[in-house]
Every structure is written in structure tokens, then in C-alpha cells.
Design a protein around this motif. Sequence first.
Motif, PDB file in Angstrom:
ATOM      1  N   GLY A 146       0.814  -1.207   0.000  1.00  0.00           N
ATOM      2  CA  GLY A 146       0.000   0.000   0.000  1.00  0.00           C
ATOM      3  C   GLY A 146       0.849   1.259   0.000  1.00  0.00           C
ATOM      4  N   LEU A 147       1.847   1.312   0.874  1.00  0.00           N
ATOM      5  CA  LEU A 147       2.726   2.484   0.932  1.00  0.00           C
ATOM      6  C   LEU A 147       3.540   2.634  -0.351  1.00  0.00           C
ATOM      7  CD1 LEU A 147       4.003   2.192   4.620  1.00  0.00           C
ATOM      8  CD2 LEU A 147       2.337   3.823   3.709  1.00  0.00           C
ATOM      9  N   MET A 149       2.599   1.773  -3.403  1.00  0.00           N
ATOM     10  CA  MET A 149       1.730   2.307  -4.455  1.00  0.00           C
ATOM     11  C   MET A 149       1.376   3.761  -4.189  1.00  0.00           C
ATOM     12  SD  MET A 149      -0.748  -0.882  -5.435  1.00  0.00           S
ATOM     13  CE  MET A 149      -1.258  -0.050  -6.935  1.00  0.00           C
ATOM     14  N   VAL A 150       1.248   4.145  -2.929  1.00  0.00           N
ATOM     15  CA  VAL A 150       1.008   5.554  -2.599  1.00  0.00           C
ATOM     16  C   VAL A 150       2.177   6.407  -3.062  1.00  0.00           C
ATOM     17  CG1 VAL A 150       0.851   7.187  -0.684  1.00  0.00           C
ATOM     18  CG2 VAL A 150      -0.591   5.174  -0.696  1.00  0.00           C
ATOM     19  N   LYS A 151       3.386   5.946  -2.763  1.00  0.00           N
ATOM     20  CA  LYS A 151       4.565   6.728  -3.155  1.00  0.00           C
ATOM     21  C   LYS A 151       4.681   6.845  -4.676  1.00  0.00           C
ATOM     22  CE  LYS A 151       9.577   7.018  -2.713  1.00  0.00           C
ATOM     23  NZ  LYS A 151       9.738   7.382  -4.138  1.00  0.00           N
ATOM     24  N   PHE A 152       4.434   5.739  -5.387  1.00  0.00           N
ATOM     25  CA  PHE A 152       4.657   5.745  -6.830  1.00  0.00           C
ATOM     26  C   PHE A 152       3.547   6.475  -7.578  1.00  0.00           C
ATOM     27  CE2 PHE A 152       4.490   3.697 -11.072  1.00  0.00           C
ATOM     28  CZ  PHE A 152       5.760   4.058 -11.500  1.00  0.00           C
ATOM     29  N   PHE A 153       2.286   6.093  -7.318  1.00  0.00           N
ATOM     30  CA  PHE A 153       1.175   6.629  -8.099  1.00  0.00           C
ATOM     31  C   PHE A 153       0.644   7.965  -7.569  1.00  0.00           C
ATOM     32  CE2 PHE A 153       0.930   2.080  -9.136  1.00  0.00           C
ATOM     33  CZ  PHE A 153       0.905   2.160 -10.521  1.00  0.00           C
ATOM     34  N   ALA A 154       0.744   8.175  -6.253  1.00  0.00           N
ATOM     35  CA  ALA A 154       0.182   9.399  -5.673  1.00  0.00           C
ATOM     36  C   ALA A 154       1.238  10.483  -5.466  1.00  0.00           C
ATOM     37  CB  ALA A 154      -0.504   9.078  -4.344  1.00  0.00           C
ATOM     38  N   PRO A 161      -5.119  10.362  -5.768  1.00  0.00           N
ATOM     39  CA  PRO A 161      -5.023  10.969  -4.432  1.00  0.00           C
ATOM     40  C   PRO A 161      -4.335  10.041  -3.441  1.00  0.00           C
ATOM     41  CG  PRO A 161      -7.268  10.282  -4.900  1.00  0.00           C
ATOM     42  CD  PRO A 161      -6.510  10.122  -6.179  1.00  0.00           C
ATOM     43  N   ILE A 162      -3.736  10.625  -2.415  1.00  0.00           N
ATOM     44  CA  ILE A 162      -2.980   9.850  -1.434  1.00  0.00           C
ATOM     45  C   ILE A 162      -3.901   8.999  -0.574  1.00  0.00           C
ATOM     46  CG2 ILE A 162      -1.488  10.030   0.591  1.00  0.00           C
ATOM     47  CD1 ILE A 162      -0.221  12.472  -0.647  1.00  0.00           C
ATOM     48  N   ILE A 259      -8.615  -4.167   6.931  1.00  0.00           N
ATOM     49  CA  ILE A 259      -8.333  -3.406   8.151  1.00  0.00           C
ATOM     50  C   ILE A 259      -7.049  -2.595   7.991  1.00  0.00           C
ATOM     51  CG2 ILE A 259      -7.695  -3.628  10.584  1.00  0.00           C
ATOM     52  CD1 ILE A 259      -9.602  -5.984  10.772  1.00  0.00           C
ATOM     53  N   ILE A 260      -5.966  -3.252   7.565  1.00  0.00           N
ATOM     54  CA  ILE A 260      -4.688  -2.553   7.400  1.00  0.00           C
ATOM     55  C   ILE A 260      -4.735  -1.651   6.170  1.00  0.00           C
ATOM     56  CG2 ILE A 260      -2.222  -2.879   7.005  1.00  0.00           C
ATOM     57  CD1 ILE A 260      -2.391  -5.460   8.579  1.00  0.00           C
ATOM     58  N   THR A 261      -5.344  -2.138   5.084  1.00  0.00           N
ATOM     59  CA  THR A 261      -5.411  -1.344   3.848  1.00  0.00           C
ATOM     60  C   THR A 261      -6.158  -0.046   4.069  1.00  0.00           C
ATOM     61  OG1 THR A 261      -5.407  -3.403   2.564  1.00  0.00           O
ATOM     62  CG2 THR A 261      -6.073  -1.402   1.433  1.00  0.00           C
ATOM     63  N   GLU A 262      -7.291  -0.098   4.764  1.00  0.00           N
ATOM     64  CA  GLU A 262      -8.055   1.119   5.025  1.00  0.00           C
ATOM     65  C   GLU A 262      -7.284   2.070   5.933  1.00  0.00           C
ATOM     66  OE1 GLU A 262     -12.551  -0.814   4.637  1.00  0.00           O
ATOM     67  OE2 GLU A 262     -11.882   0.073   6.520  1.00  0.00           O
ATOM     68  N   LYS A 263      -6.489   1.532   6.820  1.00  0.00           N
ATOM     69  CA  LYS A 263      -5.682   2.377   7.699  1.00  0.00           C
ATOM     70  C   LYS A 263      -4.596   3.091   6.899  1.00  0.00           C
ATOM     71  CE  LYS A 263      -4.514   3.866  11.823  1.00  0.00           C
ATOM     72  NZ  LYS A 263      -5.413   4.722  12.639  1.00  0.00           N
ATOM     73  N   VAL A 264      -3.952   2.378   5.985  1.00  0.00           N
ATOM     74  CA  VAL A 264      -2.894   2.973   5.168  1.00  0.00           C
ATOM     75  C   VAL A 264      -3.440   4.098   4.302  1.00  0.00           C
ATOM     76  CG1 VAL A 264      -1.287   2.529   3.264  1.00  0.00           C
ATOM     77  CG2 VAL A 264      -1.454   0.902   5.157  1.00  0.00           C
ATOM     78  N   PHE A 265      -4.616   3.881   3.697  1.00  0.00           N
ATOM     79  CA  PHE A 265      -5.195   4.862   2.779  1.00  0.00           C
ATOM     80  C   PHE A 265      -6.204   5.782   3.466  1.00  0.00           C
ATOM     81  CE2 PHE A 265      -3.770   1.441  -0.017  1.00  0.00           C
ATOM     82  CZ  PHE A 265      -3.101   2.152  -0.996  1.00  0.00           C
TER      83      PHE A 265
END
Length: 318
Positions: A146-147, A149-154, A161-162, A259-265
Amino acid sequence: MRAYMMKRVLHLIPTLVGASLVIFFIFALAPGDFIDSDINLTPERALELKALYGFDKPLLERYFIWLGNALRGDFGYSLQYQQPVMKVLGEYIWNSFLIAGASLIMTWVIALLAGVISAVKMYTWYDSLVTFGVFALMSFPSFFLGLLMVKFFAVDLGWLPIGGMLNTGSEATGWAYAWEVLNHMLLPATVMTLLSVGSLTRHFRTNMIDVIKQDFVRTARAKGLKERVVVFKHALRNALLPAITLLGLELPGLFSGAIITEKVFTWPGVGYIHMEAITNRDYTLLMGFTMFLAIITVLGNLLADWLYATADPRIRMK
């Protein structure tokens, strides 16, 4: 068939009662609660609040009170949100359904196509590439992927969006609102899909390899049927039968995996508030959410039984 399904529905009752017993006592016996974690409360005020919410009663009495209320759709009161548990879950559950449903559809479509083609083209470069890809995806922790993909795409590309569900201060309505939600859910839904597609792809591949070696497939080919008809009409239907049983585990797995995915995003779903409830020891909310997962699990297994009998008319349930 109808008698079998009625029997299965009746079997759900003791299963859910047993699950409620385990869930309640696990959280009830956990040390501390939301009231104990508030350092601003005096001991007298803490005892007063525990008496107000029934925390001072014996465990067995508390369980039967909670169970009786749960049967009426009342899972208690969330001290963290100062609202009934059902109201809190109702505000966030549909957000989780949104990304869980999208992830479920994408996972099964991708796994089905990749697994079937990999089985038909067994030991080719395509099969090796798919095998490498699914095992690589299965090895990634959800928070790391998750982190990443946030760094690369967002962050780096700025395409998406982040986090969150809407833009900050957004007042969009109609199609503009739907477009904002779609942009924000793309990353978390993709992460959940990538994490779950690997095992399902391997399952489809193994089932298809077993089926395409059977006599009825060779007979269909000998009759001159097109390979596409042989694979997708004759072989695939039989290969789907074992995979249908996985559906009962896929549904609760999506919510627990989110649970973890929603927390990351920072996606406002039940997984996100689940983590907040753990931090704040809001055990009433945790019991309600865990019981929701138990209900989803038994309903998923019931749906899998019905689909299994529907997909294979040779099965006669008694």
C-alpha cells in the motif's frame, strides 16, 4: 434441495450462538476498557460510568443481556463514538462494501482468466510468468504494498489521491461525487486485489489442469469442438466447483484484510474504525464488528453451498 437449505439455515443458529459466546468472553476478559483508558476520570466517576453501562455485572449476566439485545439488532453502545454500535457500523460499512465488492469482482475475473489460460498453456513462458507474478504478490505485506503504491502513483506521479474518500473540503454531488470516490478507491481496491489474486489464480490453475486431463474433455475435442468451447463451456464449469467453496471464506476475508489497507489509505470504512477501536479499547464496538464478520462467514458458506448445487446439477442434496 429446499429441505437441505432449510436444514443448513437451522444449523446456522447454534453456530452463531457459539461464535457470540467466544467473541463476548474474549473481549470481556481483556484487561481494561475505554473507561479505564481515560486518565481524566476520577475513580469514583469511573465506577459510576461502569455501573451506568453495566460493566459491573457478572460476566454471564452481561453475556445474556448482550445476546438478548443483539437478537433485537442492538449490539451495544460505542463509548468512543458516543453512538449505538449499529449506527456507527452503518455509517462506515457501505464504504467498506464499496472497495471490498470492487476487489472481489476484480480478483475473481483476473484469477479466472489468468488461471485458465495458465493451465491451458501449461509449462510455457506465460505459465512461468504468471506463477512468478502470483508468488511475488503473495509475498508482499499489505502495508508495504500500500505504501509503495502511494509513493509511486500518488506522490511521484501524482495520478491518484494519497488517501481518504473525497478531496479536502469537497462539496461535489452527482457524477462529480462518484468520480471523486472512484479516484480515491482505486488504490485501496487495487492493493486488496493484488494481495488476494495470487492464491485464487493458483487454485483455478490446479483445478483446470485436473479437469482438462479427464475423458470428457478429450471426447469434446475429438468431436471437433472449438478449443474455446471445450475450455470455457465444458472444462471451466467443472473446474469452478472446488473454487465455489472458497467464496464462503472470501467475503469475511475481504473485510478483515481491509483493516490494514483502510488504515494505510485512511479510507473511512469499518476496517479503519476497527483499528481506532483497538487503540481506544472500545470493546463494545469490537464485539459488534467481529460478530458482523461471523455472520458474513456463515452466510458466505451458505451461499457457497447453494452455488455449488446450482453449478452442478448432478448433486442431489438430501
